[in-house]
Design a protein around this motif. Structure first.
Motif, PDB file in Angstrom:
ATOM      1  N   GLY A  37     -20.846 -41.678  -3.271  1.00  0.00           N
ATOM      2  CA  GLY A  37     -19.330 -41.930  -2.634  1.00  0.00           C
ATOM      3  C   GLY A  37     -19.401 -42.014  -1.213  1.00  0.00           C
ATOM      4  O   GLY A  37     -18.212 -42.264  -0.638  1.00  0.00           O
ATOM      5  N   SER A  38     -20.619 -42.314  -0.439  1.00  0.00           N
ATOM      6  CA  SER A  38     -20.768 -42.138   0.630  1.00  0.00           C
ATOM      7  C   SER A  38     -20.534 -43.762   1.430  1.00  0.00           C
ATOM      8  O   SER A  38     -20.411 -44.567   0.797  1.00  0.00           O
ATOM      9  CB  SER A  38     -22.007 -41.782   1.256  1.00  0.00           C
ATOM     10  OG  SER A  38     -23.041 -42.655   1.029  1.00  0.00           O
ATOM     11  N   TYR A  44     -25.030 -50.795   1.151  1.00  0.00           N
ATOM     12  CA  TYR A  44     -25.888 -51.051   0.034  1.00  0.00           C
ATOM     13  C   TYR A  44     -25.411 -52.488  -0.748  1.00  0.00           C
ATOM     14  O   TYR A  44     -26.007 -53.423  -1.116  1.00  0.00           O
ATOM     15  CB  TYR A  44     -26.163 -49.962  -0.989  1.00  0.00           C
ATOM     16  CG  TYR A  44     -27.049 -50.031  -1.950  1.00  0.00           C
ATOM     17  CD1 TYR A  44     -28.722 -50.321  -1.777  1.00  0.00           C
ATOM     18  CD2 TYR A  44     -26.729 -50.282  -3.273  1.00  0.00           C
ATOM     19  CE1 TYR A  44     -29.409 -50.429  -2.685  1.00  0.00           C
ATOM     20  CE2 TYR A  44     -27.598 -50.624  -4.255  1.00  0.00           C
ATOM     21  CZ  TYR A  44     -29.038 -50.349  -3.949  1.00  0.00           C
ATOM     22  OH  TYR A  44     -29.803 -50.912  -5.208  1.00  0.00           O
ATOM     23  N   SER A  45     -23.945 -52.455  -0.906  1.00  0.00           N
ATOM     24  CA  SER A  45     -23.519 -53.350  -1.679  1.00  0.00           C
ATOM     25  C   SER A  45     -23.365 -54.615  -0.917  1.00  0.00           C
ATOM     26  O   SER A  45     -23.520 -55.753  -1.618  1.00  0.00           O
ATOM     27  CB  SER A  45     -21.929 -52.940  -2.148  1.00  0.00           C
ATOM     28  OG  SER A  45     -21.095 -52.789  -1.148  1.00  0.00           O
ATOM     29  N   GLN A  68     -19.646 -52.512  -5.324  1.00  0.00           N
ATOM     30  CA  GLN A  68     -19.675 -51.117  -5.076  1.00  0.00           C
ATOM     31  C   GLN A  68     -19.107 -50.580  -6.457  1.00  0.00           C
ATOM     32  O   GLN A  68     -19.470 -49.084  -6.300  1.00  0.00           O
ATOM     33  CB  GLN A  68     -18.369 -51.007  -4.203  1.00  0.00           C
ATOM     34  CG  GLN A  68     -18.622 -51.423  -2.683  1.00  0.00           C
ATOM     35  CD  GLN A  68     -17.319 -51.239  -1.508  1.00  0.00           C
ATOM     36  OE1 GLN A  68     -16.615 -50.461  -1.829  1.00  0.00           O
ATOM     37  NE2 GLN A  68     -17.466 -51.943  -0.630  1.00  0.00           N
ATOM     38  N   ALA A  69     -18.474 -51.005  -7.354  1.00  0.00           N
ATOM     39  CA  ALA A  69     -18.117 -50.363  -8.686  1.00  0.00           C
ATOM     40  C   ALA A  69     -19.754 -50.106  -9.411  1.00  0.00           C
ATOM     41  O   ALA A  69     -19.643 -49.123 -10.045  1.00  0.00           O
ATOM     42  CB  ALA A  69     -17.584 -51.204  -9.342  1.00  0.00           C
ATOM     43  N   GLU A  79      -7.317 -51.106  -3.252  1.00  0.00           N
ATOM     44  CA  GLU A  79      -7.087 -50.497  -2.211  1.00  0.00           C
ATOM     45  C   GLU A  79      -8.406 -49.280  -2.023  1.00  0.00           C
ATOM     46  O   GLU A  79      -8.120 -48.730  -0.873  1.00  0.00           O
ATOM     47  CB  GLU A  79      -5.855 -49.606  -2.136  1.00  0.00           C
ATOM     48  CG  GLU A  79      -4.361 -50.509  -2.200  1.00  0.00           C
ATOM     49  CD  GLU A  79      -4.394 -51.322  -0.840  1.00  0.00           C
ATOM     50  OE1 GLU A  79      -4.318 -50.722   0.362  1.00  0.00           O
ATOM     51  OE2 GLU A  79      -4.386 -52.765  -0.826  1.00  0.00           O
ATOM     52  N   ARG A  80      -9.116 -49.222  -2.831  1.00  0.00           N
ATOM     53  CA  ARG A  80     -10.280 -48.464  -2.642  1.00  0.00           C
ATOM     54  C   ARG A  80     -11.583 -48.859  -2.150  1.00  0.00           C
ATOM     55  O   ARG A  80     -12.705 -48.618  -2.079  1.00  0.00           O
ATOM     56  CB  ARG A  80     -10.342 -47.653  -3.982  1.00  0.00           C
ATOM     57  CG  ARG A  80      -8.844 -46.891  -4.363  1.00  0.00           C
ATOM     58  CD  ARG A  80      -8.617 -45.823  -3.214  1.00  0.00           C
ATOM     59  NE  ARG A  80      -9.500 -44.846  -2.863  1.00  0.00           N
ATOM     60  CZ  ARG A  80      -9.528 -44.013  -1.818  1.00  0.00           C
ATOM     61  NH1 ARG A  80      -8.382 -44.375  -1.047  1.00  0.00           N
ATOM     62  NH2 ARG A  80     -10.338 -43.216  -1.561  1.00  0.00           N
ATOM     63  N   ILE A  81     -11.674 -50.116  -2.076  1.00  0.00           N
ATOM     64  CA  ILE A  81     -12.707 -50.946  -1.362  1.00  0.00           C
ATOM     65  C   ILE A  81     -13.160 -50.445  -0.005  1.00  0.00           C
ATOM     66  O   ILE A  81     -12.262 -50.349   0.668  1.00  0.00           O
ATOM     67  CB  ILE A  81     -12.517 -52.541  -1.485  1.00  0.00           C
ATOM     68  CG1 ILE A  81     -12.037 -53.110  -2.765  1.00  0.00           C
ATOM     69  CG2 ILE A  81     -13.682 -53.010  -0.727  1.00  0.00           C
ATOM     70  CD1 ILE A  81     -11.663 -54.514  -2.619  1.00  0.00           C
ATOM     71  N   LEU A  82     -14.454 -49.952   0.136  1.00  0.00           N
ATOM     72  CA  LEU A  82     -15.011 -49.802   1.459  1.00  0.00           C
ATOM     73  C   LEU A  82     -15.181 -51.201   2.151  1.00  0.00           C
ATOM     74  O   LEU A  82     -16.079 -51.879   1.852  1.00  0.00           O
ATOM     75  CB  LEU A  82     -16.052 -48.859   1.379  1.00  0.00           C
ATOM     76  CG  LEU A  82     -15.816 -47.488   0.732  1.00  0.00           C
ATOM     77  CD1 LEU A  82     -17.266 -46.581   0.541  1.00  0.00           C
ATOM     78  CD2 LEU A  82     -14.967 -46.648   1.720  1.00  0.00           C
TER      79      LEU A  82
END
Length: 393
Positions: A37-38, A44-45, A68-69, A79-82
């Motif tokens: 979750g970092s 990395y994605s 990322q998923a 809204e949770r995409i880094l």
């Protein structure tokens, strides 16, 4: 130079606290699965996207969400995409690491950042030795920076803050060694955080213009390299991502928890409309840039206290500042130590111990929110004043 016992005891205590806590925290962080979750998840994605679809697709948010998923093992909502909001020149390393599985890539990055930063930091040791610092004190100051608490947090999260710190240290080295080209290169590297780099670079238009031209040359090289990687479409996507990353509460972060002026206003006046706070933040950012430019233009010489003020003000005024970016505070801390020793107001041993002491204070302040959201601002206010005092006395 023989050090008194109390100093050796103090250093041993500070080092023990830091190393023991960092070790415990790192082991816990990895075992509890927090690595997935970092921030390294989106680095990395980006590497995965680059390998599968080409480097021009690294700012495609749909592809970012999918990658990322896969790392997180769960669906990543819009809204949770880094957001991959960092310049393109940092991502080729991620493309190389993405050939490994996630944990292997994280471990390689974690160790690589420490080793690379330590190698660059050897320059600080040589500079201090030329200024007649004792070997032990010069080495301890180097260790103090490598163990600076916000820097440790940045490495643990898999961030690229080490580039920001190295750029800031190059800027400091240039002041100590009077090498304008090094300052320009350092500012160019700090484009990893464009909003910080610009507020630091613009004043050099009015004094020490060589620094500005070296900055432009470095920025141009990085820009050409980035363009070759991602092309026009990638640049357009990057601009869109930058727009999303300034002044939003979604996309994996919360402005209330930031350490800039905007975060401070949001905590102090929670009822104030968010759009008004953003306007105030941008006005303050531009005013800070103008103020520093006026100061540079009106000063006969640019000293270390000018740099300390510029760095702390750039952090406070930036519209986007996470805790790990406070690693840049190591620059005015080292500058304060050098100024104090030069002025005869500090011993080299005390100067070397200062960043360690500040790190321990920051470490313990993380367990109490009032201190967590107070100590960084106090440092921003105090460091330029103390540096000015040492240089004026």
């Amino acid at each position: 130079m023989k050090h008194p016992r109390y100093f050796l005891f103090l250093i041993a205590t500070l080092l023990t606290i830091q190393i023991v806590w960092y070790t415990i925290f790192t082991v816990s962080y990895i075992r509890k699965g927090q690595v997935e979750g970092s921030d390294f998840r989106w680095f990395y994605s980006v590497g995965k996207v680059s390998r599968q679809y080409g480097s021009g697709a690294v700012y495609d948010l749909e592809l970012a969400a999918i990658a990322q998923a896969q790392v997180a093992g769960t669906t990543v909502g819009e809204e949770r995409i880094l957001l991959p909001n960092h310049p393109p020149f940092v991502y080729p390393v991620m493309a190389l690491l993405a050939d490994l599985n996630f944990r292997q890539a994280y471990n390689c990055y974690f160790l690589g950042v420490w080793i690379f930063t330590a190698a660059i930091m050897s320059t600080l040791y040589l500079i201090l030795r030329k200024r007649d610092w004792p070997k032990l004190d010069a080495f301890l100051l180097l260790c103090s920076v490598l163990l600076f608490e916000p820097f440790f947090i940045s490495v643990l999260k898999g961030q690229d803050t080490y580039i920001l710190l190295i750029g800031g240290l190059f800027l400091l080295f240039s002041f100590v060694g009077k090498k304008d080209w090094l300052a320009g290169v350092g500012l160019g590297l700090m484009l990893i955080r464009p909003q910080i780099a610009l507020i630091l670079a613009i004043p050099f238009l009015f004094r020490k213009q060589k620094v500005w031209w070296w900055f432009l040359a470095t920025a141009a090289l990085l820009g050409i390299y980035s363009f070759i990687q991602i092309g026009w479409s990638g640049i357009r996507d990057y601009i869109v991502v930058l727009g999303l990353s300034t002044g939003v509460e979604g996309f994996g972060w919360d402005e209330v928890g930031m350490f800039d002026a905007v975060g401070l206003i949001m905590r102090m006046i929670p009822a104030l409309d968010i759009d008004i706070i953003h306007v105030i933040g941008w006005i303050f950012y531009l005013a800070s840039m103008v103020g520093l430019s006026i100061l540079w233009n009106s000063s006969k010489t640019i000293q270390q206290w000018h740099l300390s003020l510029a760095v702390t003000l750039s952090l406070f005024a930036t519209p986007h500042l996470h805790y790990h970016d406070l690693a840049l505070l190591a620059v005015p801390l080292v500058g304060l130590g050098i100024a104090g020793v030069t002025a005869g107001r500090l011993t080299a041993s005390r100067a070397a111990a200062m960043p360690m002491a500040v790190s321990v204070i920051l470490l313990f302040s993380e367990f109490w929110d009032p201190a967590r959201f107070t100590v960084p601002y106090l440092l921003m206010a105090v460091l330029p004043v103390l540096t000015w005092w040492y240089e004026k006395v």
